[in-house]
Design a protein around this motif. Structure first.
Motif, mmCIF file in Angstrom:
data_model
loop_
_atom_site.group_PDB
_atom_site.id
_atom_site.type_symbol
_atom_site.label_atom_id
_atom_site.label_comp_id
_atom_site.label_asym_id
_atom_site.label_seq_id
_atom_site.Cartn_x
_atom_site.Cartn_y
_atom_site.Cartn_z
ATOM 1 N N ARG A 418 28.398 64.387 27.863
ATOM 2 C CA ARG A 418 29.701 64.084 27.264
ATOM 3 C C ARG A 418 30.162 62.674 27.602
ATOM 4 O O ARG A 418 31.347 62.418 27.808
ATOM 5 C CB ARG A 418 30.775 65.074 27.696
ATOM 6 C CG ARG A 418 30.892 66.337 26.857
ATOM 7 C CD ARG A 418 29.701 67.209 26.892
ATOM 8 N NE ARG A 418 29.998 68.534 26.295
ATOM 9 C CZ ARG A 418 29.095 69.471 26.129
ATOM 10 N NH1 ARG A 418 27.832 69.262 26.495
ATOM 11 N NH2 ARG A 418 29.424 70.630 25.593
ATOM 12 N N VAL A 422 34.615 62.715 23.177
ATOM 13 C CA VAL A 422 34.047 64.061 23.036
ATOM 14 C C VAL A 422 34.684 64.864 21.920
ATOM 15 O O VAL A 422 34.177 65.922 21.550
ATOM 16 C CB VAL A 422 34.150 64.847 24.356
ATOM 17 C CG1 VAL A 422 33.417 64.142 25.460
ATOM 18 C CG2 VAL A 422 35.603 65.081 24.746
ATOM 19 N N ARG A 475 28.111 63.786 23.660
ATOM 20 C CA ARG A 475 28.227 65.159 23.224
ATOM 21 C C ARG A 475 27.749 65.267 21.768
ATOM 22 O O ARG A 475 27.929 64.352 20.979
ATOM 23 C CB ARG A 475 29.685 65.613 23.298
ATOM 24 C CG ARG A 475 29.893 67.036 22.811
ATOM 25 C CD ARG A 475 31.349 67.398 22.694
ATOM 26 N NE ARG A 475 31.518 68.797 22.352
ATOM 27 C CZ ARG A 475 32.672 69.372 22.071
ATOM 28 N NH1 ARG A 475 33.773 68.652 22.094
ATOM 29 N NH2 ARG A 475 32.735 70.640 21.776
#
Length: 637
Positions: A418, A422, A475
């Motif tokens: 991440r 995100v 992510r």
């Protein structure tokens, strides 16, 4: 048809509903949560589990005069619905919508912003102390889950709260621990009776009588207190909290509204710190979430009838999944590789590793500081620990990275999932500071891949490196490019040139590399020839490659999905300054000096100007201003 939920616009409306109708309200809220979250996505299982708890708290306390602090905050949906945000709830976690977490700027009922775990008791104790200092009488309630209770800061706060003896109610929302139903029921009964108003008044009268008995009164009182504590310790699992100076109530069945109401009314009248231990079921009322709560912890849009998610990129593996598969592949070849996570085996892609190598997998709970030092201990004994932690959560262990890993130059691998923006979880979860807070640590090597295939080679590089090394990746799904089956080490500190041009050099890192390459193609259509460099390493930089590009073009654009302060672009500026290349013009693209709100990743990247269109537009505008005289080293944001 009007429903009970339709009548509630604030907690005062909730109190008008007869108690015997509250269970029906709970079912309406569950139906509303399912209907809404199935369309928007969000944290479902945890919120389904605290519907009755949230109703009981707002029924017995007076928000916002009384303060509620929701630890982590991903279980506060019912709280938001009951405090006037039902009509906007369909916008939760959406672009320009309400937050999925408590947010003070959003409502006076949100007493404290949360998003990271284990902070509620500390914040609640601070609020309780502030109340004492100003002579107030309001109540403070900290709601914390059993997972968050594993964080060290939670116990630090419990320790001080027990010492200060100020009025503070800690609600332990326990949805993991297994307690015998019979023992739990009897313990619940004892706790409720011992904290009732009749027993409290009787206790005060008896204490007063005993203290007035000459010579032996104090000894009898001390014996009575020991007997009471022994009884409670024998019948309840709250000995730890009692030892820390808290009154303990529980465990209470967290979906039984009459019990919850009785307990919270009793707790309101207690003096000093209190722990109310509530047993709940994650995903309560929705079979797919009850059966598989981890899958419905944070979920995208899904079909309510089947529980299956909708949308996404079918067939495209995520960076997280590729990381987990690659680490397992490397572990088959190297028995010294071990994996560590802080309560996120699914989220970090380590579930498969854990099944294949159970003796080499460690989930330390929500305890990032411990995870890092635990990894350092393993590394000191010759192992290669890979510590997989979300970028934003590693911030909680900064001192351990410095003191326990870098200072000793230990070969700990930090797999920072991440990294960058995100999406829907917003500012508490964007991993946009790691390049800045890691690159200045002596001995740290820091890299980011341009795609999922390069991620595999970087992981091979990381586990082979004799020193601290961090690998940062985004992510979401990769690009779907073919993956090399044979893994190779990338020479430390080497970048690569992806396109050649004399007009400008675009030097990008991580997720911005392929957009930079696309931007170069757009610029080429306008007659602008750009060199594009995949830096790969933030530290050490490929000095020769960057300096050659600077001499060739005299103009540099840096692109990163990280804070501009102290990030990759700053590293390039420092290099040019150190080399005396004062005539090179530089523009940095990245995250400005503000927190980024929630929204879809592509939208946020477009807003920040770090997608392909943004990089192309910024480069064209920068070159259009090239004719203006530039003082020494020109730095433009």
């Amino acid at each position: 048809m009007s429903t009970l939920l339709d009548t509630i616009t604030c907690p005062a409306d909730l109190k008008k509903i007869p108690r015997d109708q509250l269970p029906a309200l709970a079912e309406e809220i569950r139906a509303f949560l399912l209907e809404t979250v199935s369309r928007t996505g969000g944290h479902l299982a945890s919120n389904l589990g605290v519907v009755e708890l949230s109703i009981a708290l707002h029924y017995c306390f007076d928000s916002p005069t009384d303060r509620f602090v929701w630890d982590v905050g991903h279980q506060a949906y019912t709280h938001k619905i009951l405090t006037g945000r039902r009509d906007r709830f369909h916008t939760q976690r959406q672009y320009h919508g309400i937050s999925g977490f408590p947010k003070r700027s959003e409502s006076s009922h949100d007493a404290f912003d949360t998003g990271h775990s284990s902070t509620s008791i500390s914040a609640g104790l601070g609020m309780a102390m502030a109340r004492e200092l100003r002579g107030g009488s309001n109540k403070v309630v900290a709601v914390i889950g059993d997972g968050s209770m594993t964080g060290g800061i939670a116990f630090e706060a419990l320790n001080q709260a027990g010492h200060l003896k100020k009025n503070l109610i800690v609600v332990l929302n326990d949805n993991e621990m297994s307690i015998s139903p019979n023992v739990g029921a009897f313990s619940s009964f004892v706790s409720r009776k011992l904290t009732g108003s009749y027993f409290r008044e009787l206790k005060k009268e008896v204490q007063g009588l005993l203290q007035n008995i000459p010579a032996i009164g104090k000894d009898i009182l001390q014996f009575a207190r020991r007997a009471e504590n022994s009884l409670k310790g024998f019948l309840t699992p709250g000995m730890l909290f009692e030892a820390l100076g808290f009154d303990y109530i529980g465990p209470i069945q967290g979906h039984n509204l009459p019990q919850l109401l009785e307990v919270f009314e009793n707790a309101r009248g207690l003096d000093g710190p209190v722990v109310v231990h509530v047993m709940t079921t994650k995903g309560k009322g929705y079979a797919p979430a009850e059966t598989n709560p981890s899958a419905f912890h944070g979920v995208g849009p899904f079909d309510v009838a089947t529980g299956k998610t909708t949308g996404g990129k079918p067939g495209t593996a995520s960076y997280t999944g590729i990381f987990g598969d690659t680490l397992a592949q490397l572990a088959r070849e190297n028995e010294k590789i071990v994996a560590i996570t802080a309560a996120m085996p699914d989220g970090t892609g380590l579930t498969g590793f854990a099944k294949e190598f159970p003796e080499r997998f460690f989930d330390v709970g929500i305890a990032e500081q411990h995870a890092v030092t635990f990894a350092a201990g393993l590394a000191a004994e010759g192992f290669r620990p890979v510590t997989a932690i979300y970028s934003t959560f590693l911030q909680r262990a900064y001192d351990q990275v410095f003191h326990d890993v870098c200072l000793q130059n230990l070969p700990v691998v930090f797999a920072l999932d991440r990294g960058g923006v995100v999406g829907d979880d917003g500012p508490t979860h964007h991993g946009v500071f790691d390049l800045s807070y890691l690159r200045h640590l002596p001995g740290m090597t820091l890299m980011a891949p341009k795609d999922e295939n390069e991620l595999r080679h970087m992981l091979k590089t990381a586990v082979s490196h004799d020193g601290p090394i961090a690998l940062r990746y985004p992510r979401g799904a990769g690009y779907g490019i073919p993956l090399d089956q044979e893994l190779r080490e990338i020479p430390i500190g080497t970048g690569e040139t992806l396109a050649e041009g004399d007009d400008v050099a675009i030097i990008a890192i991580g997720i911005t590399v392929l957009p930079a390459l696309e931007a170069a193609r757009t610029l080429a259509e306008k007659g602008i020839r750009a060199t594009v460099i995949n830096a790969r390493f933030v530290k050490p930089l490929d000095r020769d490659l960057i300096l050659r590009a600077a001499r060739r073009t005299g103009c540099i654009i840096t692109a990163e999905e990280n804070a501009l302060q102290g990030g990759f672009g700053s590293a390039v500026l420092e290099l040019l300054a150190d080399e005396g290349m004062t005539g090179v013009r530089v523009k940095r693209l990245g995250i400005p000096d503000r927190f980024v709100e929630q929204g879809p990743q592509p939208q946020l990247r477009a807003d920040l100007g770090i997608d392909a269109a943004g990089i192309a537009a910024a480069t064209e505008a920068f070159l259009a201003a090239k004719g203006a005289s530039a003082p020494a080293l020109s730095m433009v944001k």
